[in-house]
Write an enzyme that holds these catalytic residues in place. Structure first.
Site, PDB file in Angstrom:
ATOM      1  N   HIS A 136      45.049  43.343  36.321  1.00 16.95           N
ATOM      2  CA  HIS A 136      44.610  43.660  34.959  1.00 16.95           C
ATOM      3  C   HIS A 136      44.482  45.164  34.763  1.00 16.95           C
ATOM      4  CE1 HIS A 136      40.346  44.638  36.015  1.00 16.95           C
ATOM      5  NE2 HIS A 136      40.540  43.755  36.993  1.00 16.95           N
ATOM      6  N   CYS A 156      39.414  41.421  41.981  1.00 16.29           N
ATOM      7  CA  CYS A 156      40.671  41.440  41.254  1.00 16.29           C
ATOM      8  C   CYS A 156      41.360  42.800  41.436  1.00 16.29           C
ATOM      9  CB  CYS A 156      40.438  41.141  39.776  1.00 16.29           C
ATOM     10  SG  CYS A 156      40.071  39.393  39.467  1.00 16.29           S
TER      11      CYS A 156
END
Length: 484
Positions: free
Chosen positions: A371, A390
């Site tokens: 992301h 992440c």
């Protein structure tokens, strides 16, 4: 931790040899049968047994010399088919899939692994009388593996030397100052081939030494400021034994991987915090990423991207809510564009969203994905293990443009972004992503460089390969933020 792979293949070979040595044959007839018809039928001969022994004797080329593979001794030849088959399949498994099982070493490991039919391969090799050729074809054949092998053998040939033991107490050493540690530092720089021997003089930090330290810092992914602090001293204090261990671990990790990866894929090296994008077998893009901090490590996953998400919302996991947002006021939540929805805290789309302006949705059960991020400053850090697990991508919007263009959904992507709302753009085909961990990289000359082991994951692999606990490069990373 070698694998035992006997079973039907060993039994078949025993039956072959038993048939050749049937009752009523003379000793000469039995020897002729063992070396003639047995070989044609797929049994062991003195020649193939010798090939196996020679291959195992040369296992240092694969960094496996700290492990035992007990082949049948010289002179026993083809008489012990059970032991020969067991050892051959065990050593073949180590070359073909790795001597260790990453799924047992780590809580999570889902990267695709090779799975050749070793029993069939051994049978064919015995029929052809070429066990050596079969074994030689099982390990990775790429240039990086060869470089690691050459470096490992070179280190093993050098006399065993202790670590330099340069003290890290005291102030960092800056250019121009005098320090009693500098002669030892200069010696190590010469050993590592960063400094010419004639420049290793005195106890003053000379311009020649500064240039050598800057080159070393650049190779190891550090800020090349020429200041000798704790990180630089950790590199200088590594012994050849430590470097050899790291290189052997690097070879093992390559053996875990499929020999022919998907030509279009994304590889993320968690140890180096870098992303590589391969398209049709060619490297077309490489950029920095931020990955999980120690204790919140990004797992080693094989997981494809299946869609792009424009203007994503972020539903905050309970773990982050408890650890980072417990006790935060309503004004704090509003200031960060957060609100409670169905019992969860959800951050609305926008440039301050912790996912940034694009999310790369991936298929896995661990809620791990790539992301964007508003925390751009983290990409300037040397050690980028700072997230909650992440993977944050440098210039993620630019990377999304590349993927959308390559997958022929660029118009859809632009329209999705223009909505200002969370919008999904499905990719016509999934893009495989491999989250890997490799602490040995290569410099511009192709020489392997032992880099930082931020998660300490080399230790368990090295121990499983038979190495004693050694020293690895560790750098603390304690600047994580609220984001995923």
């Amino acid at each position: 931790m070698t694998s035992y792979l006997g079973g039907s293949s060993a039994l078949a070979l025993i039956l072959v040899l038993s048939g050749c040595n049937s009752p009523g044959q003379t000793g000469a007839q039995q020897q002729s049968a063992a070396q003639g018809p047995a070989a044609q039928a797929g049994g062991w001969t003195d020649g193939t047994a010798a090939q196996l022994r020679k291959a195992i004797a040369g296992r240092a080329a694969h960094g496996l010399d700290q492990m035992r593979f007990d082949a049948v001794g010289e002179g026993s030849g083809a008489q012990d088919a059970v032991a020969l088959t067991r050892v051959a399949l065990s050593y073949a498994a180590a070359l073909a899939r790795g001597a260790t099982d990453p799924a047992k070493l780590y809580d999570i490991y889902t990267v695709a692994r090779p799975n050749p039919d070793l029993k069939q391969g051994l049978s064919a090799a015995l029929k052809a009388g070429d066990v050596a050729g079969w074994l030689n074809g099982l390990a990775p054949a790429d240039a990086n593996y060869r470089r690691l092998s050459q470096a490992y053998l070179a280190l093993r040939r050098q006399p065993a030397a202790q670590a330099a033991g340069i003290s890290d107490a005291g102030e960092p050493i800056k250019p121009g100052v005098a320090d009693p540690r500098l002669p030892s530092i200069a010696h190590q720089l010469v050993v590592l081939d960063y400094l010419k021997p004639e420049a290793a003089q005195g106890d003053r930090y000379t311009p020649a030494m500064v240039a050598a330290v800057k080159a070393m810092q650049a190779d190891y992914g550090m800020e090349p400021d020429g200041v000798i602090g704790g990180e630089a001293l950790a590199i200088l204090n590594l012994s050849n034994v430590d470097r050899a261990r790291a290189i052997a671990v690097g070879m093992e990790r390559l053996r875990w991987l499929e020999r022919t990866p998907q030509p279009t894929r994304i590889d993320v090296n968690l140890a180096a915090a870098r992303l590589s994008y391969w398209r049709d077998g060619k490297l077309v893009d490489s950029r920095k990423v931020v990955v999980g901090e120690p204790d919140k490590e990004t797992p080693q996953l094989g997981s494809p991207i299946f869609r792009l998400v424009a203007n994503p919302t972020w539903t905050i996991p309970r773990s982050i809510e408890r650890s980072e947002l417990a006790g935060k006021s309503g004004s704090y939540l509003r200031a960060h564009n957060m609100a409670r929805k169905n019992g969860w805290i959800v951050q609305q789309p926008g440039p301050k969203n912790s996912l940034g302006l694009v999310k790369f949705d991936m298929q896995n059960e661990h809620a791990i994905y790539l992301h964007d991020t508003p925390a751009k400053a983290m990409f300037a850090l040397t050690q980028r293990q700072r997230s909650h697990g992440c993977v944050r991508v440098e210039d993620a919007l630019g990377f999304a443009e590349i993927l959308a263009r390559d997958e022929n959904v660029l118009d859809e992507w632009h329209k999705a972004r223009a909505t200002g709302k969370e919008t999904f753009v499905k990719l016509p085909r999934q893009i495989p992503v491999r989250m890997l961990y490799q602490t040995v990289l290569f410099d511009e000359k192709g020489e392997p460089i032992v880099r930082n082991d931020p998660y300490g994951w080399d230790d368990r692999v090295g121990a499983a390969l038979g190495f004693k606990v050694g020293k690895a490069l560790r750098v603390r990373t304690d600047q994580a933020d609220v984001g995923p």
